[in-house]
Design an enzyme around this catalytic site. Sequence first.
Site, PDB file in Angstrom:
ATOM      1  N   LYS A 161      22.550   5.138  44.396  1.00 24.93           N
ATOM      2  CA  LYS A 161      22.586   4.047  43.934  1.00 24.93           C
ATOM      3  C   LYS A 161      23.066   2.846  45.090  1.00 24.93           C
ATOM      4  O   LYS A 161      23.990   3.561  45.931  1.00 24.93           O
ATOM      5  CB  LYS A 161      23.419   3.756  42.674  1.00 24.93           C
ATOM      6  CG  LYS A 161      23.612   2.395  42.038  1.00 24.93           C
ATOM      7  CD  LYS A 161      24.520   2.433  40.784  1.00 24.93           C
ATOM      8  CE  LYS A 161      24.672   0.969  40.179  1.00 24.93           C
ATOM      9  NZ  LYS A 161      25.516   0.924  39.250  1.00 24.93           N
ATOM     10  N   SER A 185      23.365  -1.464  35.154  1.00 31.84           N
ATOM     11  CA  SER A 185      23.097  -1.983  36.514  1.00 31.84           C
ATOM     12  C   SER A 185      22.417  -0.988  37.108  1.00 31.84           C
ATOM     13  O   SER A 185      21.470  -1.197  38.077  1.00 31.84           O
ATOM     14  CB  SER A 185      24.388  -2.583  36.994  1.00 31.84           C
ATOM     15  OG  SER A 185      25.149  -1.269  37.319  1.00 31.84           O
ATOM     16  N   SER A 202      26.432   1.191  32.790  1.00 32.25           N
ATOM     17  CA  SER A 202      25.268   1.079  33.688  1.00 32.25           C
ATOM     18  C   SER A 202      24.531   2.289  34.038  1.00 32.25           C
ATOM     19  O   SER A 202      23.550   2.212  34.888  1.00 32.25           O
ATOM     20  CB  SER A 202      26.144   0.586  35.099  1.00 32.25           C
ATOM     21  OG  SER A 202      26.411  -0.551  35.226  1.00 32.25           O
TER      22      SER A 202
END
Lengths: 449, 430
Positions: free
Chosen positions: A50, A124, A148
Site C-alpha cells: 500500500k 482506503s 481500510s
Amino acid sequence: MNSIREFLDAEKPEGYGKRVLEELSKLNEKLNAFNNITGRLGEGMPFSVKDNICVKGVETTASSRILKGYMPAFNATVVQRMLDNKFSFIGKTNMDEFGFGSFGLNSQKPARNPFDENYVAGGSSSGAAVATSVLKYHVAMAESTGGSISAPAAFCGVVGFTPTYGALSRHGLIDYANSLDKIGIMARHAADIRYVFEMIRGQDPNDTTSIEGKYASEDRKRIILVDQLVNGIDKEVESSFMGLVDKLEGMGYKIIRKSVPFIEKAIPAYYTIAMAEASTHPASYSGFKYGYKNEDFTQHYNQFFTSAREQFGEEAKRRIVLGTFVRSASVRDKYYSKALKVRSLLLHELEGVLNEGFILSPTMPIQVPRVDDAGSLTPLEVYKTDIMTIPPNLCGLPHVSFPYAYHKGMPLAAQLVTKQWNDEAMLGLVDGWEKGFKYRFKYNIGELR
Amino acid sequence: MKIGLEVHVALPTRSKLFCSCRTDAEEPNTAICPICTGMPGSKPVLNEGALTLAVSIANALKCKVPAATSFVRKVYFYPDLPKNFQITQKDDPVGIGGEISIEQGKKVGIRRVQLEEDPAKIIRQDDYTLIDFNRSGIPLVEIVTEPDISAEDELRSFMTELKSILYYIGIDIDKELKVDLNISVKDARVEVKNVTGMKNLLDAARYELQRQEKLVKAKQEIVQETRSYSEKDMHTVSSREKESDEEYGFIFEPDLTVYRTKGIKTAEPVYASRLAREYAKKYGVGESTIRELIMFNKESLEMIESYKGKHDMKPILNAISLLQRYATAKPTAATFEKTVGLLEKGFYPDKEAILGIESGKKVEAHAAAGTGEIDKEIKHLIKENSKLLKEYEKNPKVFNFIIGAVIKKYKSNPREVSERLERILEGFKR
C-alpha cells in the site's frame, strides 16, 4: 488451499515475470490498482505494498500530491521481512489520500472494482484489494485505521485480515492516526494470510508499540450476532447474511444473539481520536524537505507554506480542521478525552462478549455502491458505512473480512472479530469456510497451468 | 517581586532522545536520520539512558517521581520542528514538586521536571534561513521552578546550587543553560525567553525588574507578555507573540508507550553546598574554602572523603589546592599522602616539589629547600627594610608588601606565606 506453496513449487515458463507485469500494467490503466509498478518480478511470490508503507528508493506518496516524489531512505519493517523471505516486490498500491476514505475515491485516480468498473473498489486500501482480486499469485501489504482493509476486501471479493494492534510493526508506515493504524494482509485465501502473518509478525525495535504477542488459538464453536450490527441494514445484505449464518450453523457453530448498545458510540469516538491524531501530521508536509517542493524562495513565510497546503485534497483538509478543533484546550475534555474513555470502556465490553465466541456481521451495511452513487454521499453518510468495521479497529481487535455470496455479479462479505491475540483461530474459521465455498475472480493474471 | 524560572538542560547522552544519531556532531546536518528529520514513516524510539538521567535529576531535586511517565505531542508549526510537533511531557512528567535549598537559607520550589526533545537550530544568514538538524532530537530536561526567587542574589545562588547538583549527576555545565525568566513585580507576569549564561541572566533580571518598577512608579500598566533579551543592548524587548493565547492542542504520544520508573537506577545525588557547610562546622575550616574546592570538582570531593579520617582537614584542603594548581595528572594516593605529609611537617611544597613528588623522586629535601628558599627570601626582605621593624610593633601590617613580593616570585599560597612571615617576624622580635 495454499497458493504460496503452489506458486513456489510450480514450473514458470520463460519470461513469465515480465509477461505478468506487462499484463498487470495494461489492466492497471483501466483499474488504477497501482500507483507504480516497478517491474522487478523475480523468482519469489509477488507482493504489493500500500502506498503509505515505505519501500526504500521507491516513490511513496500515500496517494497525496504533497508527497509526490518522496523516496524513503529505508524499508518498512514488514517490507524488509517480506524481502528477507524472498518475496518479490511488484509495486505500490492506490489508496484514499493518507487513508482518509471508505470507497477509494479520495485519490487523484480512484481505483475501480475489478468485477465492474462502474463500481467502487472500497477504501482506503483500494488498490491492495483490486491487485489481490486480479492477480492469481499475490499477497498485499495493506493498512487499516478504521476499516481500510475490511471494506475494500469485501467490495473486491478477497480475504482481508487486520491483526491485533501491535502484532505487525508500524515502522515505515506513513501515519494516519498512530494509535489506530495497523498494517494487515490481503490475499485470495486465508491460508496464504496465515503463512505471511507468521513470517512477518513480532516485536520490532523500531516500533515501540509493536509486541511479541502471546498467541492463542481458541475456537469455542460459537458465533455471536450483535443486534446493533445486523439490524437496520440493507435488506438484500441482511437476508443473504442470514444464509451465511445458517451455513455456519451447519458447520457446527452455535449462534448466539446479543445486544451491545454501547457499540453505537464507536463511530463518534473513532472519528474524534482518528482526526485528532491525524491533524498533528500534515503540517509537517511543508514543501521543502521532501515530496512536493515549492521552489519559489522569494515568497514570504506564510505564503510559502500556504502554497504547500493547497496540495491537500478536500477530505484531508476537512480532517485537519476537525482534528485541530477537537484537540484545542477549551473542548479537549468534551471530545478528545471523552473519546479515549469510550474506547477503553468499549474494549472492556467487547472483551466480555468475545470471551464467548467470534462476533460475526456483514462487513459493510450496504451492497457495493456504484462510483456515481458513492461520490454523491455526504461525509457523514460515508462515515456511517463504517459501523461494522470501526468497533474492532477502535479497540485494536483482530478481524477478517471474507466473501460468502455473490449478488448480481458483485461479492458480498462478512467480518469476523475475535479477542486480542486469537488471530489464528479466526483465520482458521475462514480456512474452514473456504473448503465448502469457492471464491470467484474475473481476472487471474499470472495463472500457471 | 517574584521570579520563576524554566531551565533547559541538554543531557550528555551519546545518542539523541528518539534515534541513534550522535549528539556531538559539529558540521551542520551530519548527525541526522529519518527520525530526527521527521521523514514520513519514521517512528521515535525512546533512549532509556536519557530517561534514567532525567529521573536522576528529578530525584536530586527532591521531586516526587511518578510510578509511570508518558509523553505528549505539543503541536505547533515552525520550520525548526520537523514533525510539526515536539514530543514533550505534560500530565505525567518525570518529576513533580521538588525543591532546592539556597545559601540565603530559603528553599526554592521545583514545580516539575520534564523530558523533551530539542528542535533544530535556525541560523539566519543574509536573506536566508538555514536549518541545522543536528540539534533536532537532542534530549533536554526542562526544570520549572515555583516563583519563589525574590532577589538578584537569590537568583545567583539558585543557579549555582542547581548547576552544582547537575554537575554531580554528570551534566556538562560548561554548555550554557538556556533559561526562560518569569518576572512579576505586580500582578502581570512577563516572560523573558531564551536567556543564556549567568551574566545575561542576572542582567536581564535586573533590567526587567527596573523596567517594571519604573512603570509601577509612573502608575502605568505592566503588559503580560513575552519579551526577549538583547545581550548587545542589555535590555529586553517585547517579542509580540502572546504566550497566553497559544494553543498547542496536546494529545497523548501514540508512538510511544507508558514507561515505568520503578527499577530505574538513578545517580546518588550530591549536595556539595551542604557538605561544605557540614565539614566547615565539623573540622573548623572556612566554609567558602571548601565550597570553592568542591562545588564543581568531583576529584576534590573524593579526596576529602577518602582522607578526612586520616589527616587533619586543613592540610588536606591545602594539599588539594596545591595539587590542583601544580600536579600534571590526577594525583595518586601516594602523591597525595606525600604532599599532606610535607604540609603536616610544616613544609610548603612549591611547584618543583610537587612535580618531584609526582615523578617519585626523593623530595623531602627538595621541598624543604623550596620552603627554605621562601624563608630566605622573607628574611632577606626584612633585613633590607630593617628600619620598619620599629614600626612593626604598632602596625603589624607594615611588612605585608613582602607577602605580595614572595607570591609574585614563587607563586606560593598567600595564607602560607603570611603565616611564614609572621613566624619569622616573631623570631626577629625575640
